[in-house]
Design an enzyme around this catalytic site. Structure first.
Site, PDB file in Angstrom:
ATOM      1  N   GLY A 252       0.850  -1.185   0.000  1.00 48.27           N
ATOM      2  CA  GLY A 252       0.000   0.000   0.000  1.00 48.27           C
ATOM      3  C   GLY A 252       0.886   1.234   0.000  1.00 48.27           C
ATOM      4  CD  GLN A 253       5.045   1.850   2.646  1.00 54.80           C
ATOM      5  OE1 GLN A 253       5.786   1.298   1.848  1.00 54.80           O
ATOM      6  NE2 GLN A 253       5.475   2.396   3.749  1.00 54.80           N
ATOM      7  CG  HIS A 254      -1.125   3.510  -2.446  1.00 56.21           C
ATOM      8  ND1 HIS A 254      -2.442   3.212  -2.140  1.00 56.21           N
ATOM      9  CD2 HIS A 254      -0.582   2.353  -2.894  1.00 56.21           C
ATOM     10  CE1 HIS A 254      -2.673   1.951  -2.409  1.00 56.21           C
ATOM     11  NE2 HIS A 254      -1.564   1.387  -2.854  1.00 56.21           N
ATOM     12  CB  ALA A 255      -3.932   8.587  -0.111  1.00 56.70           C
TER      13      ALA A 255
ATOM     14  CE  LYS B 146      -5.672   2.784   0.084  1.00 57.02           C
ATOM     15  NZ  LYS B 146      -5.946   4.219  -0.070  1.00 57.02           N
TER      16      LYS B 146
END
Ligand code: TYD
Length: 145
Positions: free
Chosen positions: A51-54, A99
């Site tokens: 993830g590590q993104h919006a 996330k």
């Protein structure tokens, strides 16, 4: 559906009998959007963070159909950790939430449903950009009704 803009746990009905279990997820019925995309993540080591993104547009429902994982949702002003531990449990995540998915068990198969087809342009992968977008849109209060 109420609380459309908030992260929340969804417990799906288990249609079980002596043959085993069956879970049905219908768009706009069991989850708060029509399903445009399905993908799943498996084979991630326990120390991996995904993830590590919006997302500017994508909303998601995450379901660990096998095994377990955790998801940390970050609204810019507070964070929450949800453990996905049962195949009849999902978490709804609205747009513009950062996330992280992690702590995958070896048998983890993380099914993801989304209201949007894939478009790399709507992914925000820079955390500082995410924070400035959240502050710009909400005055610092992310996803309040
Ligand atoms: P990535 O966004 O890094 O996965 P994660 O959900 O762990 O953040 O995606 C990995 C690769 O897969 C990347 O090259 C983009 C591609 N991808 C698609 O083509 N379509 C999709 O729907 C998704 C989720 C990823």
């Amino acid at each position: 559906m109420k609380f459309k803009n908030k992260t929340r746990i969804i417990k799906f009905n288990q249609l079980g009998d002596e043959r085993g279990h069956l879970v049905v997820v219908e768009g706009n019925k069991d989850i708060p959007f029509e399903i445009e995309r399905v993908f799943y993540i498996y084979g991630s080591d326990n120390d991996v963070i995904r993830g590590q993104h919006a997302n500017r547009k994508s909303e998601f429902v995450l379901i660990n159909v096998s095994g377990k994982s955790k998801v940390k949702v970050d609204y810019g002003n507070y964070t929450e950790i949800i453990e996905l531990s049962e195949p009849h449990m999902g978490v709804y995540i609205p747009k513009m939430v950062w996330k992280d998915m992690y702590d995958f068990t070896k048998d983890s198969v993380l099914l993801v449903l989304s209201n949007q087809k894939y478009d790399s342009e709507e992914y925000v992968r820079d955390y500082d950009e995410f924070l400035s977008l959240v502050n710009q849109n909400t005055g610092g209060i992310a996803n309040e009704d």
